[in-house]
Design a protein around this motif. Structure first.
Motif, PDB file in Angstrom:
ATOM      1  N   TRP B 256      52.040  40.455  55.609  1.00  0.00           N
ATOM      2  CA  TRP B 256      51.640  39.312  55.115  1.00  0.00           C
ATOM      3  C   TRP B 256      49.997  39.180  55.503  1.00  0.00           C
ATOM      4  O   TRP B 256      49.055  38.979  54.754  1.00  0.00           O
ATOM      5  N   GLN B 257      49.671  39.856  56.659  1.00  0.00           N
ATOM      6  CA  GLN B 257      48.245  39.730  57.160  1.00  0.00           C
ATOM      7  C   GLN B 257      47.516  40.362  56.538  1.00  0.00           C
ATOM      8  O   GLN B 257      46.134  40.209  56.377  1.00  0.00           O
ATOM      9  N   ASP B 258      47.932  41.606  55.832  1.00  0.00           N
ATOM     10  CA  ASP B 258      47.235  42.603  55.290  1.00  0.00           C
ATOM     11  C   ASP B 258      46.455  42.067  53.918  1.00  0.00           C
ATOM     12  O   ASP B 258      45.465  42.441  53.389  1.00  0.00           O
ATOM     13  N   LEU B 259      47.176  40.825  53.540  1.00  0.00           N
ATOM     14  CA  LEU B 259      46.373  40.069  52.184  1.00  0.00           C
ATOM     15  C   LEU B 259      45.123  39.578  52.515  1.00  0.00           C
ATOM     16  O   LEU B 259      44.353  39.313  51.931  1.00  0.00           O
ATOM     17  N   GLU B 260      45.011  39.487  53.986  1.00  0.00           N
ATOM     18  CA  GLU B 260      43.586  38.905  54.397  1.00  0.00           C
ATOM     19  C   GLU B 260      42.313  39.742  53.912  1.00  0.00           C
ATOM     20  O   GLU B 260      41.114  39.445  53.685  1.00  0.00           O
ATOM     21  N   VAL B 261      42.710  41.056  53.642  1.00  0.00           N
ATOM     22  CA  VAL B 261      41.582  41.897  53.214  1.00  0.00           C
ATOM     23  C   VAL B 261      41.465  41.684  51.620  1.00  0.00           C
ATOM     24  O   VAL B 261      40.371  41.580  51.145  1.00  0.00           O
ATOM     25  N   PHE B 262      42.568  41.789  50.981  1.00  0.00           N
ATOM     26  CA  PHE B 262      42.647  41.840  49.578  1.00  0.00           C
ATOM     27  C   PHE B 262      42.078  40.632  48.920  1.00  0.00           C
ATOM     28  O   PHE B 262      41.350  40.367  47.804  1.00  0.00           O
ATOM     29  N   LEU B 263      42.700  39.513  49.615  1.00  0.00           N
ATOM     30  CA  LEU B 263      42.170  38.005  49.018  1.00  0.00           C
ATOM     31  C   LEU B 263      40.928  37.894  49.052  1.00  0.00           C
ATOM     32  O   LEU B 263      40.154  36.775  48.694  1.00  0.00           O
ATOM     33  N   GLN B 264      40.209  38.706  49.961  1.00  0.00           N
ATOM     34  CA  GLN B 264      38.550  38.560  50.215  1.00  0.00           C
ATOM     35  C   GLN B 264      37.925  39.394  49.231  1.00  0.00           C
ATOM     36  O   GLN B 264      36.875  39.182  48.609  1.00  0.00           O
ATOM     37  N   THR B 265      38.382  40.678  48.910  1.00  0.00           N
ATOM     38  CA  THR B 265      37.930  41.612  48.192  1.00  0.00           C
ATOM     39  C   THR B 265      37.843  41.382  46.638  1.00  0.00           C
ATOM     40  O   THR B 265      36.939  41.656  46.021  1.00  0.00           O
ATOM     41  N   LEU B 266      39.396  41.054  46.431  1.00  0.00           N
ATOM     42  CA  LEU B 266      39.794  41.193  45.023  1.00  0.00           C
ATOM     43  C   LEU B 266      38.823  40.251  43.973  1.00  0.00           C
ATOM     44  O   LEU B 266      38.106  40.444  43.189  1.00  0.00           O
ATOM     45  N   PRO B 267      38.925  38.625  44.618  1.00  0.00           N
ATOM     46  CA  PRO B 267      38.050  38.001  43.717  1.00  0.00           C
ATOM     47  C   PRO B 267      36.631  38.168  43.587  1.00  0.00           C
ATOM     48  O   PRO B 267      36.011  37.857  42.419  1.00  0.00           O
ATOM     49  N   ARG B 268      35.913  38.424  44.461  1.00  0.00           N
ATOM     50  CA  ARG B 268      34.611  38.873  44.720  1.00  0.00           C
ATOM     51  C   ARG B 268      34.318  39.897  43.748  1.00  0.00           C
ATOM     52  O   ARG B 268      33.282  39.952  42.930  1.00  0.00           O
ATOM     53  N   SER B 269      35.057  41.103  43.565  1.00  0.00           N
ATOM     54  CA  SER B 269      34.798  42.201  42.884  1.00  0.00           C
ATOM     55  C   SER B 269      35.211  42.081  41.410  1.00  0.00           C
ATOM     56  O   SER B 269      34.438  42.452  40.453  1.00  0.00           O
ATOM     57  N   SER B 270      35.972  40.937  41.217  1.00  0.00           N
ATOM     58  CA  SER B 270      36.674  40.884  40.047  1.00  0.00           C
ATOM     59  C   SER B 270      35.918  39.779  39.122  1.00  0.00           C
ATOM     60  O   SER B 270      35.263  40.251  38.145  1.00  0.00           O
ATOM     61  N   THR B 271      35.869  38.571  39.632  1.00  0.00           N
ATOM     62  CA  THR B 271      35.261  37.718  38.712  1.00  0.00           C
ATOM     63  C   THR B 271      34.112  37.168  39.406  1.00  0.00           C
ATOM     64  O   THR B 271      33.371  36.249  38.936  1.00  0.00           O
ATOM     65  N   ALA B 272      33.757  37.652  40.496  1.00  0.00           N
ATOM     66  CA  ALA B 272      32.414  37.415  41.253  1.00  0.00           C
ATOM     67  C   ALA B 272      32.623  35.986  41.758  1.00  0.00           C
ATOM     68  O   ALA B 272      31.645  35.359  41.829  1.00  0.00           O
ATOM     69  N   GLU B 273      33.829  35.759  42.053  1.00  0.00           N
ATOM     70  CA  GLU B 273      33.795  34.328  42.873  1.00  0.00           C
ATOM     71  C   GLU B 273      34.392  34.347  44.333  1.00  0.00           C
ATOM     72  O   GLU B 273      35.000  35.531  44.563  1.00  0.00           O
ATOM     73  N   ARG B 274      34.050  33.349  45.003  1.00  0.00           N
ATOM     74  CA  ARG B 274      34.424  33.474  46.412  1.00  0.00           C
ATOM     75  C   ARG B 274      36.093  33.459  46.639  1.00  0.00           C
ATOM     76  O   ARG B 274      36.688  34.321  47.283  1.00  0.00           O
ATOM     77  N   MET B 275      36.842  32.785  45.547  1.00  0.00           N
ATOM     78  CA  MET B 275      37.934  32.563  45.541  1.00  0.00           C
ATOM     79  C   MET B 275      38.357  32.355  43.791  1.00  0.00           C
ATOM     80  O   MET B 275      37.653  31.583  43.325  1.00  0.00           O
ATOM     81  N   ASN B 276      39.317  32.777  43.317  1.00  0.00           N
ATOM     82  CA  ASN B 276      39.799  32.797  42.199  1.00  0.00           C
ATOM     83  C   ASN B 276      40.400  31.218  41.970  1.00  0.00           C
ATOM     84  O   ASN B 276      41.064  30.832  43.282  1.00  0.00           O
ATOM     85  N   PRO B 277      40.570  30.563  40.963  1.00  0.00           N
ATOM     86  CA  PRO B 277      40.981  29.302  40.841  1.00  0.00           C
ATOM     87  C   PRO B 277      42.560  29.079  41.511  1.00  0.00           C
ATOM     88  O   PRO B 277      42.702  28.441  42.358  1.00  0.00           O
ATOM     89  N   TYR B 278      43.365  30.033  41.118  1.00  0.00           N
ATOM     90  CA  TYR B 278      44.787  29.914  41.401  1.00  0.00           C
ATOM     91  C   TYR B 278      45.308  31.134  42.042  1.00  0.00           C
ATOM     92  O   TYR B 278      45.197  32.267  41.304  1.00  0.00           O
ATOM     93  N   THR B 279      45.987  31.270  43.113  1.00  0.00           N
ATOM     94  CA  THR B 279      46.840  32.040  43.589  1.00  0.00           C
ATOM     95  C   THR B 279      48.186  31.762  44.070  1.00  0.00           C
ATOM     96  O   THR B 279      48.293  30.620  44.663  1.00  0.00           O
TER      97      THR B 279
END
Lengths: 217, 513
Positions: B256-279
């Motif tokens: 579960w802790q590992d999500l702290e990496v991907f939930l930061q890198t995925l939205p920024r790399s993908s839609t260029a958002e700090r965070m996507n609207p819904y997870t």
């Protein structure tokens, strides 16, 4: 042989280069990324959350605890809302008398939920750096669908205790066995020419009320 | 364009057509440049981006190197939380499992969250053959489905369509599958999104079965994660009674802790958002909240073959952000359809030939769909060295070798069409080893100078190469002949030659340029 055994067998044959003594735990992962991207006071953290929420088109309001019922009444009146779904953990005095309070009832068909004007919830945690509120089906948040189907969502965040700086800090506070919804602004799409449009299937209006005793004046 | 990847031509053939489509070129250029600039900004906000990137790569590598361990752990956790886990060796088995599960509910319609895995296995067609309609609910997937089209981008499948094309598709096709679009619908993205909202709301409110993929599966807890923007994902994940998630085996992360990496890198790399609207995250089933019946279908379909390749394995780290597509000069010009699979762009060029092998002309051409500029590696949030894998796969195409096919070690022959390349290289080697033949050949080329065409119309497989290249014009005199003429016949001997060159070189360095 089951497909499970076949796939697991393929994986083991594919990994013959991995030394026998290497275990999952001693496969190295550098964790020198940061726990937070700045040191902030409670007030700074609250301001950053407000700023990032607004940047993604959430409507942000601030009030002291004593002003909350009046503010909620005002927000509902401004939209002409008459019916509000509210989970059991929302105190009775948060909603004005003239509003119909609808319970979070699992037997209610989605279509009836769709006919309600608004939803009022609390949250489990809010993330300042990303402008995110997290709902984890707690008593003041209810089932996942109630914050999804109505078109207007008012979410109350208690400052400073519910606000963390960063994503790593938020995950550490949350229990993965509970269903979660992380919300950053109202629903949006970038599917047409990669231009962001706010408001698709989730609530098109997200209002976040930041309640802080520090605002008592 | 019809909704199948079967029988698609090789990349150069498809790209030859798509690069001449000026509207497509314009749409792609606009979209990729928009997102590129925004992504850079979103990434620059994080001072520890490189550390996050390294951690993400290492986490995925740890998972892949112990994939059997993590999948068994995941299976136990999902089962303990009330879910059912199924294993699928290939697309056909996955489709069969999902079809049977849907038929068992007695329903003939399902709502779908955008999912690369179900696109890869052609689930919608398989369901249709069993009389089940699958409704895509992501806005772009809806545009693709209504237009009887194929996705051309991982994140924005309808990136090849501009707003007036989308308006035309909505106006003419929406009514066939449910609530029609308003007659006076304009091309304003807000109005288009509103039309989709109304069309799909009917589906969501009646849905009994939802089908999804997942961005991550947490082995430790059995939690699945879906990252999205529109809320269609939340609808499909919470309103139906039955939820079926089809997920590639490489999507597992340890904790579960590992999500702290991907939930930061995925939205920024993908839609260029700090965070996507819904997870959304869910673990098995929860009483009276969301589906009461949850099935997870773990999909191999070639992934274990990629895993067996110690160079190619890194392609399985991919978190499907699509940043590599948005920076790729080849993707920007050729478009996504030319890659002939659910995975376009640089990541597709290394993933598809590993999942499907390099047996077909199309798949063998994919490792060449790149200029090896390396921009894809620079932006990759899990540091996949795409150029390294491309070169590795080119070698496999030309030389053949031992690979894993459906889990068995197999020796593959060089791909068809590359025999000429190998023969040419061998001939070149012979010629360079035989100076007399080289001299004769060069002299002949010089004499025939006037007759040399601008392009060399090679027959068969060599044509793709010669068609896109001008033939260098032979010099009136070869260097060897010039040397002999100006330095005399003995100048060819090694010692005197070297001395001459050194002297000339010094003189030149000293002179003005």
């Amino acid at each position: 042989m089951s497909s499970r055994d076949i796939v697991l067998g393929r994986i083991r044959r594919a990994l013959t280069d991995v030394p026998r003594e290497e275990t999952p735990e001693n496969s190295p992962v550098p964790r020198d990324y940061w726990d937070t991207h700045a040191r902030r006071s409670d007030a700074q953290r609250l301001d950053l959350l407000a700023e990032n929420l607004a940047d993604y088109r959430a409507l942000v309001h601030r009030c002291p605890p004593s002003g909350l019922p009046a503010l909620i009444a005002e927000l509902l009146a401004a939209r002409g809302a008459r019916s509000v779904v509210a989970p059991p953990g929302i105190p009775a005095d948060w909603l004005p008398d003239e509003i119909e309070r609808v319970a979070d009832d699992p037997s209610m068909p989605p279509r009836e939920l769709d006919a309600l004007d608004s939803v009022l919830t609390g949250c489990a945690v809010a993330v300042a750096e990303t402008g995110t509120i997290v709902l984890d089906a707690g008593a003041d948040q209810g089932r996942r669908r109630i914050s999804l189907v109505p078109d207007h969502h008012i979410c109350v965040v208690r400052a400073p205790e519910q606000i963390v700086d960063s994503v790593p800090q938020a995950l550490a506070r949350l229990d993965p066995s509970r269903p979660q919804t992380w919300i950053s602004g109202p629903s949006a799409t970038s599917d047409i020419e990669l231009d962001r449009v706010e408001g698709v299937h989730g609530p098109r209006t997200l209002e976040v009320v930041l309640v802080s005793a520090a605002d008592e004046g | 364009m019809s909704g199948t990847y079967l029988g698609m031509p090789s990349f150069p053939t498809a790209a030859a057509a798509s690069t001449r489509d000026m509207r497509l070129r314009g749409n792609l250029r606009h979209a990729t440049h928009t997102i590129r600039a925004k992504r850079e900004q979103a990434v620059a906000e994080l001072g520890d981006w490189q550390e996050l990137r390294a951690a993400g790569a290492a986490l995925k590598e740890r998972t892949l190197r112990h994939l059997d361990h993590y999948l068994e752990q995941l299976e136990d956790a999902v089962t303990a939380a009330g879910g059912h886990v199924h294993w699928a060796q290939d697309a056909a088995e996955a489709n069969r499992i999902v079809t049977d599960l849907v038929l068992r509910t007695g329903e003939s319609e399902v709502v779908k969250v955008k999912s690369m895995a179900t696109q890869e296995i052609g689930l919608n067609d398989a369901l249709a053959r069993a009389g089940i309609s699958a409704h895509e609910t992501d806005l772009a997937e809806l545009i693709v489905q209504l237009g009887d089209d194929l996705p051309s981008h991982i994140l924005v499948p309808a990136i090849h369509r501009n707003r007036d094309e989308i308006r035309d598709i909505f106006r003419s096709k929406m009514g066939d599958r449910g609530r029609a679009a308003p007659k006076n619908l304009s091309d304003d993205p807000r109005e288009l999104a509103e039309a989709a909202r109304l069309h799909l709301r009917e589906k969501f409110l009646n849905a009994k079965v939802g089908v999804s993929g997942a961005n991550f599966m947490v082995a430790e807890t059995g939690t699945l994660v879906v990252v999205e923007s529109e809320g269609n994902g939340r609808m499909c994940l919470t309103l139906p009674e039955t939820l079926i998630s089809v997920v590639g085996i490489e999507k597992v992360v340890p904790t579960w802790q590992d999500l702290e990496v991907f939930l930061q890198t995925l939205p920024r790399s993908s839609t260029a958002e700090r965070m996507n609207p819904y997870t959304s995250t869910w673990t098995g089933t929860t009483d009276e909240d969301g589906p009461s019946d949850f099935h997870l279908v773990l999909l191999d379909n070639g992934r274990t073959d990629a895993l067996a390749d110690t160079v190619g394995r890194q392609a399985l780290r991919c978190i499907r952000c699509s940043a590599c597509l948005n920076v790729c000069p080849v993707y920007e010009r050729a478009g996504g359809h030319a890659y002939g699979s659910a995975y376009p762009g640089p990541i597709g060029a290394i993933l598809t030939p590993q999942l499907r092998g390099v047996g077909s002309e199309l798949d063998a051409s994919l490792p060449y769909a790149s200029s090896l500029c390396g921009a894809c590696y620079e932006v990759c949030p899990v540091a996949i060295d795409i150029p390294e894998v491309l070169v590795h796969l080119r070698e496999r195409v030309v030389e053949g070798g031992t690979v894993s096919v459906r889990g068995r070690r197999t020796t593959v022959k060089p791909a068809k069409g590359h025999a000429a390349e190998r023969a040419a290289m061998r001939a070149a080697r012979w010629t360079f080893e035989h100076p007399r033949a080289l001299r004769a050949g060069m002299r002949m080329a010089s004499h025939a100078r006037r007759l040399t065409p601008r392009r060399l119309p090679l027959p068969g497989a060599g044509r793709a190469w010669s068609d896109s290249r001008d033939l260098p014009r032979p010099a009136p005199e070869s260097f060897r002949d010039w040397w002999r003429r100006t330095r005399g016949p003995d100048a060819g001997s090694a010692d005197s030659g070297k001395a001459e060159v050194r002297e000339r070189g010094e003189r030149r360095d000293g002179g003005a340029r």
